[in-house]
Design an enzyme around this catalytic site. Structure first.
Site, mmCIF file in Angstrom:
data_model
loop_
_atom_site.group_PDB
_atom_site.id
_atom_site.type_symbol
_atom_site.label_atom_id
_atom_site.label_comp_id
_atom_site.label_asym_id
_atom_site.label_seq_id
_atom_site.Cartn_x
_atom_site.Cartn_y
_atom_site.Cartn_z
ATOM 1 N N ALA A 68 0.870 -1.190 0.000
ATOM 2 C CA ALA A 68 0.000 0.000 0.000
ATOM 3 C C ALA A 68 0.897 1.227 0.000
ATOM 4 O O ALA A 68 2.042 1.168 0.462
ATOM 5 C CB ALA A 68 -0.866 -0.014 1.247
ATOM 6 N N GLY A 112 0.559 -5.227 0.581
ATOM 7 C CA GLY A 112 -0.584 -5.311 -0.342
ATOM 8 C C GLY A 112 -0.194 -5.891 -1.689
ATOM 9 O O GLY A 112 -1.044 -6.434 -2.402
ATOM 10 N N GLU A 115 -0.315 -9.535 -1.132
ATOM 11 C CA GLU A 115 -1.737 -9.904 -1.030
ATOM 12 C C GLU A 115 -2.420 -9.876 -2.393
ATOM 13 O O GLU A 115 -3.312 -10.682 -2.662
ATOM 14 C CB GLU A 115 -2.437 -8.951 -0.048
ATOM 15 C CG GLU A 115 -1.942 -9.161 1.378
ATOM 16 C CD GLU A 115 -2.416 -8.084 2.328
ATOM 17 O OE1 GLU A 115 -2.164 -6.892 2.033
ATOM 18 O OE2 GLU A 115 -3.028 -8.416 3.338
ATOM 19 N N GLU A 135 3.928 -5.301 7.229
ATOM 20 C CA GLU A 135 3.032 -4.347 7.912
ATOM 21 C C GLU A 135 3.372 -4.203 9.387
ATOM 22 O O GLU A 135 3.222 -3.130 9.972
ATOM 23 C CB GLU A 135 1.569 -4.797 7.758
ATOM 24 C CG GLU A 135 1.004 -4.688 6.352
ATOM 25 C CD GLU A 135 1.244 -5.927 5.493
ATOM 26 O OE1 GLU A 135 2.055 -6.792 5.879
ATOM 27 O OE2 GLU A 135 0.596 -6.011 4.434
HETATM 28 N N1 COA Z 1 4.576 3.274 -0.165
HETATM 29 C C1 COA Z 1 4.986 4.479 -0.628
HETATM 30 N N2 COA Z 1 6.196 4.677 -1.187
HETATM 31 C C2 COA Z 1 7.000 3.602 -1.300
HETATM 32 C C3 COA Z 1 6.634 2.324 -0.841
HETATM 33 C C4 COA Z 1 5.348 2.184 -0.254
HETATM 34 N N3 COA Z 1 4.883 1.003 0.174
HETATM 35 N N4 COA Z 1 7.654 1.464 -1.077
HETATM 36 C C5 COA Z 1 8.625 2.181 -1.665
HETATM 37 N N5 COA Z 1 8.239 3.474 -1.802
HETATM 38 C C6 COA Z 1 8.986 4.586 -2.393
HETATM 39 C C7 COA Z 1 10.101 5.064 -1.485
HETATM 40 O O1 COA Z 1 9.589 5.942 -0.492
HETATM 41 C C8 COA Z 1 11.007 5.737 -2.475
HETATM 42 O O2 COA Z 1 10.441 6.992 -2.817
HETATM 43 P P1 COA Z 1 11.375 8.334 -2.860
HETATM 44 O O3 COA Z 1 12.392 8.028 -3.921
HETATM 45 O O4 COA Z 1 10.413 9.406 -3.232
HETATM 46 O O5 COA Z 1 11.961 8.446 -1.509
HETATM 47 C C9 COA Z 1 10.880 4.851 -3.702
HETATM 48 O O6 COA Z 1 9.654 4.131 -3.559
HETATM 49 C C10 COA Z 1 12.006 3.831 -3.850
HETATM 50 O O7 COA Z 1 12.062 3.061 -2.655
HETATM 51 P P2 COA Z 1 13.375 2.948 -1.722
HETATM 52 O O8 COA Z 1 12.922 2.716 -0.319
HETATM 53 O O9 COA Z 1 14.280 4.119 -1.956
HETATM 54 O O10 COA Z 1 14.030 1.639 -2.330
HETATM 55 P P3 COA Z 1 15.013 0.630 -1.578
HETATM 56 O O11 COA Z 1 15.559 -0.259 -2.623
HETATM 57 O O12 COA Z 1 15.959 1.371 -0.697
HETATM 58 O O13 COA Z 1 14.040 -0.235 -0.613
HETATM 59 C C11 COA Z 1 12.085 -1.507 -0.058
HETATM 60 C C12 COA Z 1 13.050 -1.056 -1.156
HETATM 61 C C13 COA Z 1 10.944 -2.273 -0.733
HETATM 62 C C14 COA Z 1 12.783 -2.419 0.945
HETATM 63 C C15 COA Z 1 11.534 -0.253 0.679
HETATM 64 O O14 COA Z 1 11.081 0.679 -0.292
HETATM 65 C C16 COA Z 1 10.401 -0.541 1.607
HETATM 66 O O15 COA Z 1 10.609 -1.067 2.689
HETATM 67 N N6 COA Z 1 9.150 -0.186 1.214
HETATM 68 C C17 COA Z 1 7.994 -0.335 2.035
HETATM 69 C C18 COA Z 1 7.498 -1.759 2.037
HETATM 70 C C19 COA Z 1 6.322 -1.911 2.976
HETATM 71 O O16 COA Z 1 6.407 -1.742 4.165
HETATM 72 N N7 COA Z 1 5.162 -2.276 2.406
HETATM 73 C C20 COA Z 1 3.974 -2.560 3.128
HETATM 74 C C21 COA Z 1 3.130 -1.365 3.248
HETATM 75 S S1 COA Z 1 1.667 -1.722 4.210
#
Ligand code: COA
Length: 261
Positions: A68, A112, A115, A135
């Site tokens: 999400a 999500g 999911e 989450e």
């Molecule tokens: N929601 C909103 N933005 C997200 C996102 C999410 N779930 N997942 C990644 N992004 C965005 C980041 O904020 C970043 O944006 P920015 O460049 O404007 O800062 C961009 O996508 C790239 O992600 P980044 O975190 O820089 O990549 P990474 O390779 O360092 O890490 C992940 C990748 C997937 C490990 C990390 O992005 C992450 O933990 N994301 C969230 C996953 C999560 O918790 N999902 C469940 C949500 S309920």
């Protein structure tokens, strides 16, 4: 006139539609707009008789869907969040979509996103795909069916571990657990997925829809109800021209040509 979408790309390749969630700069995170458009594109493809199978993927090389959109969580109240999740649930739309839906998982498949993949019928992953329900790290829990569909697919122990720790697993482990059907090298992911999609697209659309409903019943009903429903769905296939074509083609030693009627 085909509809155009802001965050979704739709490409028709013969009988297979390729739907791409297109927010690669945000790792295809599901914001409200994307959810709405995903529900809309499935509604469009549902009634498109040319399309027999749908492949769902994420744009870019990094992610299928990273969950999400966390930006939308900040400051949102419980009542607002419930309304968002109840309106046009993409997970329900995917699960209830009458045609086979294949998730082509090219990278992060989290929250999500995982999911959404679980709501599809089949999952093909690239070797670099990573899966998780993170989450818990945000002080919340999966809300798109993760606690139910993941548990049914891989068992309570492993699902509990993923949901309580938020840890990611790699494609090989996902395959070992039955979370994905196939794992392909990155360069072969699309070809392998399309091969699977095209193979299924040759079958009778009527039988595919009946088969999907019958299998999904296993998680929704008692065994007795599921077996009774299976007989009804089996018998319903006998009302189709496709059943007659399939049986005749076998007897005439030729390939069937299913029309979806
Ligand atoms: N929601 C909103 N933005 C997200 C996102 C999410 N779930 N997942 C990644 N992004 C965005 C980041 O904020 C970043 O944006 P920015 O460049 O404007 O800062 C961009 O996508 C790239 O992600 P980044 O975190 O820089 O990549 P990474 O390779 O360092 O890490 C992940 C990748 C997937 C490990 C990390 O992005 C992450 O933990 N994301 C969230 C996953 C999560 O918790 N999902 C469940 C949500 S309920």
């Amino acid at each position: 006139m085909p509809t155009s979408y802001e965050n979704i790309l739709l490409e028709r390749r013969g009988r297979v539609a390729l739907v791409t969630i297109n927010r690669p700069e945000k790792l295809n995170a599901l914001n409200i707009k994307t959810r709405e458009e995903l529900a809309d594109v499935l509604a469009e493809l549902r009634v498109d008789d040319e399309i027999r199978v749908v492949v769902l993927t994420g744009a870019g090389e990094k992610a299928f869907v990273a969950g999400a959109d966390i930006n939308e969580f900040a400051g949102r109240t419980a009542v607002q969040q419930r309304a968002v999740m109840k309106a046009k649930s993409i997970f329900t739309a995917a699960e209830e979509f009458p045609k086979p839906l294949i998730a082509m998982i090219n990278g992060f498949c989290l929250g999500g996103g995982c999911e959404l993949a679980l709501s599809c019928d089949l999952r093909v992953a690239s070797e670099k795909a990573r899966f998780g329900q993170p989450e818990i790290n945000l002080g919340i829990i999966p809300g798109g069916g993760g606690t139910q569909r993941l548990t049914r697919l891989i068992g309570e122990g492993k699902a509990m571990e993923m949901i309580l720790t938020g840890n990611m697993i790699d494609a090989q482990e996902a395959h070992r657990l039955g979370l994905v059907n196939q794992v392909a090298p990155v360069a072969e992911l699309e070809a392998k997925t399309m091969e699977l999609a095209n193979k299924i697209a040759e079958k009778s659309p009527v039988a595919l829809a009946m088969a999907k409903t019958a299998v999904k019943n296993a998680a929704r009903t008692t065994l007795r109800e599921g077996l009774d429903a299976e007989i009804d769905l089996f018998a319903l296939c006998f009302s189709s021209e496709d059943k007659e074509e399939g049986v005749r083609a076998f007897l005439e030693k030729r390939a069937p040509e299913f029309k979806g009627r």
